[in-house]
Scaffold this active site. Structure first.
Site, PDB file in Angstrom:
ATOM      1  N   LEU A 102       0.857  -1.183   0.000  1.00 52.12           N
ATOM      2  CA  LEU A 102       0.000   0.000   0.000  1.00 52.12           C
ATOM      3  C   LEU A 102       0.888   1.227   0.000  1.00 52.12           C
ATOM      4  O   LEU A 102       1.978   1.212   0.580  1.00 52.12           O
ATOM      5  CB  LEU A 102      -0.907   0.024   1.242  1.00 52.12           C
ATOM      6  CG  LEU A 102      -1.989  -1.052   1.357  1.00 52.12           C
ATOM      7  CD1 LEU A 102      -2.799  -0.830   2.632  1.00 52.12           C
ATOM      8  CD2 LEU A 102      -2.899  -1.050   0.149  1.00 52.12           C
ATOM      9  N   ASP A 103       0.420   2.293  -0.641  1.00 53.30           N
ATOM     10  CA  ASP A 103       1.161   3.547  -0.594  1.00 53.30           C
ATOM     11  C   ASP A 103       1.348   3.983   0.859  1.00 53.30           C
ATOM     12  O   ASP A 103       0.564   3.605   1.746  1.00 53.30           O
ATOM     13  CB  ASP A 103       0.409   4.646  -1.346  1.00 53.30           C
ATOM     14  CG  ASP A 103       0.233   4.322  -2.827  1.00 53.30           C
ATOM     15  OD1 ASP A 103       1.025   3.513  -3.347  1.00 53.30           O
ATOM     16  OD2 ASP A 103      -0.696   4.871  -3.437  1.00 53.30           O
ATOM     17  N   LYS A 104       2.329   4.814   1.092  1.00 51.53           N
ATOM     18  CA  LYS A 104       2.646   5.257   2.451  1.00 51.53           C
ATOM     19  C   LYS A 104       1.451   5.880   3.149  1.00 51.53           C
ATOM     20  O   LYS A 104       1.223   5.665   4.349  1.00 51.53           O
ATOM     21  CB  LYS A 104       3.814   6.250   2.405  1.00 51.53           C
ATOM     22  CG  LYS A 104       4.277   6.745   3.756  1.00 51.53           C
ATOM     23  CD  LYS A 104       5.463   7.689   3.605  1.00 51.53           C
ATOM     24  CE  LYS A 104       5.896   8.245   4.953  1.00 51.53           C
ATOM     25  NZ  LYS A 104       7.067   9.165   4.830  1.00 51.53           N
TER      26      LYS A 104
END
Length: 253
Positions: A102-104
């Site tokens: 997942l993106d940050k």
């Protein structure tokens, strides 16, 4: 399996610590003290104790994590907190990795495991595993915009996304279901319709739903039913996978 490898796999001791524990007489196999940490054991039949405590054996571990914002989906990072850092020390020792990233700043469900074959299977493009995300966007979604997204849009690099499903719950909120996961895909998809993602949370992955009672940043083992869903129809062994792509296995959506 060697005793020191067993203790490392279970997150009990490092190999160096296992050697010291054996020399100190703190390790027993079936009630007998062993002085060598390279002693061969059968982890599924032998009873192993350390300081009198029985060490249970599980070949693979499966964890559900509710990822908070600001944490990266990686096994290690010199500058930022990772999803592995959110686990207790014993689980940090057993070589878990996130099944897909997942993106940050994206929230929600991350499955952590050391079962490379099942992770590889779930991330395979041939699997078409569904991933559901709750989104909040800047502008209301029109029926035409939804239709565009569902049919697939061309991203800035020329890639056309696969068909997806969108369920609108409020003018600027809804659920989007993908069967792929390119870099920043949902954000980039919304940019093609002159919109912007403000909040994104993964709420399910490959038929496993995020536990609503799990606080942000918390984790729990997968239930037996969830584990069965994750591991079924893998079609590849961990041994052949390691031979194919090497002993260090990391996956990215």
């Amino acid at each position: 399996m060697r005793l020191d490898k067993f203790l490392t796999h279970t997150g009990t001791l490092t190999r160096k610590q296992a050697s010291a524990a054996a020399k100190a007489g703190k390790l027993c196999v079936n009630g007998m003290i062993v002085k060598r940490s390279d002693t061969h054991i059968d982890p599924e039949r032998d009873e192993i104790t350390y300081n009198g405590d029985i060490i249970s054996y599980q070949k693979y571990t499966y964890i559900m994590l509710n990822k908070p914002s600001g944490v990266v989906s990686a096994t290690n990072d010199p500058d930022q907190k990772t999803v592995i850092d959110l686990l207790p020390e014993t689980l940090q020792k057993i070589h878990l990795f996130p099944c897909g990233r997942l993106d940050k700043d994206t929230l929600g469900l991350v499955i952590l495991t050391n079962d490379g074959a099942s992770a590889h299977n779930q991330l395979s493009p041939k699997k078409h595993a569904e991933k559901e995300y709750m989104f909040h966007c800047l502008r209301p979604l029109t029926p035409h915009a939804c239709e565009q997204l569902e049919q697939g849009v061309f991203l800035s690099d020329g890639y056309k996304t696969k068909p997806c499903k969108i369920k609108i719950e409020q003018p600027t909120k809804g659920i989007i279901t993908l069967t792929e996961g390119k870099y920043h895909q949902i954000k980039r998809m919304f940019e093609t319709i002159d919109n912007q993602i403000l909040l994104l949370e993964r709420i399910s992955f490959a038929g496993i739903a995020l536990d609503p009672s799990l606080p942000r940043g918390a984790w729990r083992p997968l239930s037996s039913e969830e584990e069965a869903t994750f591991t079924k129809n893998s079609g590849i062994t961990n041994e052949s996978l390691k031979h194919e792509i090497g002993s260090k296995i990391e996956f990215e959506e």
